[in-house]
Design a protein around this motif. Structure first.
Motif, PDB file in Angstrom:
ATOM      1  N   ASN A   1       0.861  -1.186   0.000  1.00  0.00           N
ATOM      2  CA  ASN A   1       0.000   0.000   0.000  1.00  0.00           C
ATOM      3  C   ASN A   1       0.896   1.234   0.000  1.00  0.00           C
ATOM      4  O   ASN A   1       1.594   1.504   0.974  1.00  0.00           O
ATOM      5  CB  ASN A   1      -0.916  -0.003   1.231  1.00  0.00           C
ATOM      6  N   THR A   2       0.867   1.965  -1.101  1.00  0.00           N
ATOM      7  CA  THR A   2       1.761   3.121  -1.234  1.00  0.00           C
ATOM      8  C   THR A   2       1.260   4.346  -0.486  1.00  0.00           C
ATOM      9  O   THR A   2       1.975   5.333  -0.377  1.00  0.00           O
ATOM     10  CB  THR A   2       1.938   3.481  -2.721  1.00  0.00           C
ATOM     11  N   ARG A   3       0.021   4.304   0.012  1.00  0.00           N
ATOM     12  CA  ARG A   3      -0.534   5.458   0.724  1.00  0.00           C
ATOM     13  C   ARG A   3      -0.466   5.292   2.237  1.00  0.00           C
ATOM     14  O   ARG A   3      -1.031   6.081   2.972  1.00  0.00           O
ATOM     15  CB  ARG A   3      -1.984   5.694   0.297  1.00  0.00           C
ATOM     16  N   LYS A   4       0.218   4.259   2.698  1.00  0.00           N
ATOM     17  CA  LYS A   4       0.316   3.990   4.126  1.00  0.00           C
ATOM     18  C   LYS A   4       1.736   4.249   4.625  1.00  0.00           C
ATOM     19  O   LYS A   4       2.710   4.153   3.886  1.00  0.00           O
ATOM     20  CB  LYS A   4      -0.055   2.533   4.419  1.00  0.00           C
ATOM     21  N   LYS A   5       1.811   4.555   5.912  1.00  0.00           N
ATOM     22  CA  LYS A   5       3.103   4.656   6.573  1.00  0.00           C
ATOM     23  C   LYS A   5       3.290   3.398   7.421  1.00  0.00           C
ATOM     24  O   LYS A   5       2.353   2.914   8.047  1.00  0.00           O
ATOM     25  CB  LYS A   5       3.173   5.905   7.449  1.00  0.00           C
ATOM     26  N   TYR A   6       4.509   2.883   7.430  1.00  0.00           N
ATOM     27  CA  TYR A   6       4.802   1.619   8.092  1.00  0.00           C
ATOM     28  C   TYR A   6       5.693   1.846   9.317  1.00  0.00           C
ATOM     29  O   TYR A   6       6.405   2.843   9.414  1.00  0.00           O
ATOM     30  CB  TYR A   6       5.515   0.660   7.130  1.00  0.00           C
TER      31      TYR A   6
END
Length: 288
Positions: A173-178
């Motif tokens: 998911n490119t719109r999430k921060k991990y």
């Protein structure tokens, strides 16, 4: 005296060079019993007494902190003696492999570099610091990754890797921060096989531009607007506005009353108005 020796003796090595040993007084030990700890790293080394005791509320020694501890290949020898005015106190001794009681530090210098085009990230780290080995092959690593906005949820990615100092992670998911955490355990050599401490969280990835709550509010607003438009055209077509908002009649003119609709009364009023007009005209002629 039976039952006077210490119980539950244990030691742990932490922060590379510190060792903490603790114990409990014997269940049948007299109240004035005092204990003393000695240890010997190897046969060649001299026996040393604890320099920094840990005491309980009765000032009895129940532990010890050792500094500048190094781990060797031989088992270390520990001896705890006791003394009392009332009776002889049994001693306690034990041989321990120091590497087995070392609590490993987490991997250090953890970094994450992401390629926004390929959507993959390279995780890199350095091995935990220990006093007796600098070989990376001695360790295995566990990588744990979660979404930042769900820290208590299940990990979205878990990996155990033997040795090495890097790992590739593909972002789903490119719109999430991990958030990433790592820990290490011994895989070979004289390193404790138990998992050590988790590292501090490392954040990477992009923050979501619009949060889920904002999306929810926007969805509610759009649905409300669509319902209003549909209701407007439906009522316009079916005329439900007239039933919902009936037209209020205006006030009647005083000139057109019910009595005025009687023909006889209407003729009388007209004749009266005509006579008055004639009188006004005659007066005007006389004056002229």
């Amino acid at each position: 005296m039976n039952g006077s020796a210490i119980e539950n003796f244990s030691c742990v090595i932490y922060n590379i060079f510190l060792m903490n040993c603790t114990w409990q007084a014997g269940r049948d030990a007299p109240a004035d019993t005092q204990y003393f700890l000695y240890w010997q790293k190897s046969i060649e080394d001299n026996q040393m007494e604890c320099e920094l005791y840990i005491k309980d509320e009765n000032c009895r020694n129940v532990g010890c902190i050792f500094q500048n501890v190094s781990i060797g290949t031989e088992k270390a020898y520990f001896l705890v003696n006791g003394s009392s005015k009332d009776s002889l106190i049994q001693s306690y001794d034990e041989y321990i492999d120091l590497y087995k009681i070392e609590k490993l530090m987490p991997p250090s210098n953890i970094t994450v570099n992401c390629d926004e085009i390929k959507n993959d990230c390279i995780i890199q780290w350095q091995q935990p610091q220990i006093s007796h080995s600098n070989k990376d092959m001695c360790f295995k690593y566990e990588i744990n990754i979660k979404y930042k906005d769900n820290p208590k949820g299940k990990p979205i990615y878990t990996s155990i890797q033997e040795g090495g100092n890097s790992k590739i992670f593909l972002k789903s998911n490119t719109r999430k921060k991990y958030v990433l955490k790592m820990r290490a355990a011994g895989s070979a050599c004289l390193v404790n096989p138990a998992w050590g401490e988790w590292s501090a969280p490392v954040e990477f990835g992009n923050e979501e531009i619009i949060s889920s709550s904002v999306w929810t509010l926007l969805g509610v607003a759009v649905v409300t607007l669509l319902m209003a438009i549909i209701t407007f055209f439906f009522c316009k077509r079916t005329g439900c506005w007239k039933a919902t908002f009936p037209q209020i009649p205006g006030p009647k003119s005083a000139f057109f009353t019910v009595a005025d609709t009687n023909p006889e009364l209407m003729d009388g009023k007209i004749q009266s108005m005509t006579s008055e007009n004639e009188e006004i005209i005659l007066v005007a002629d006389t004056v002229g």
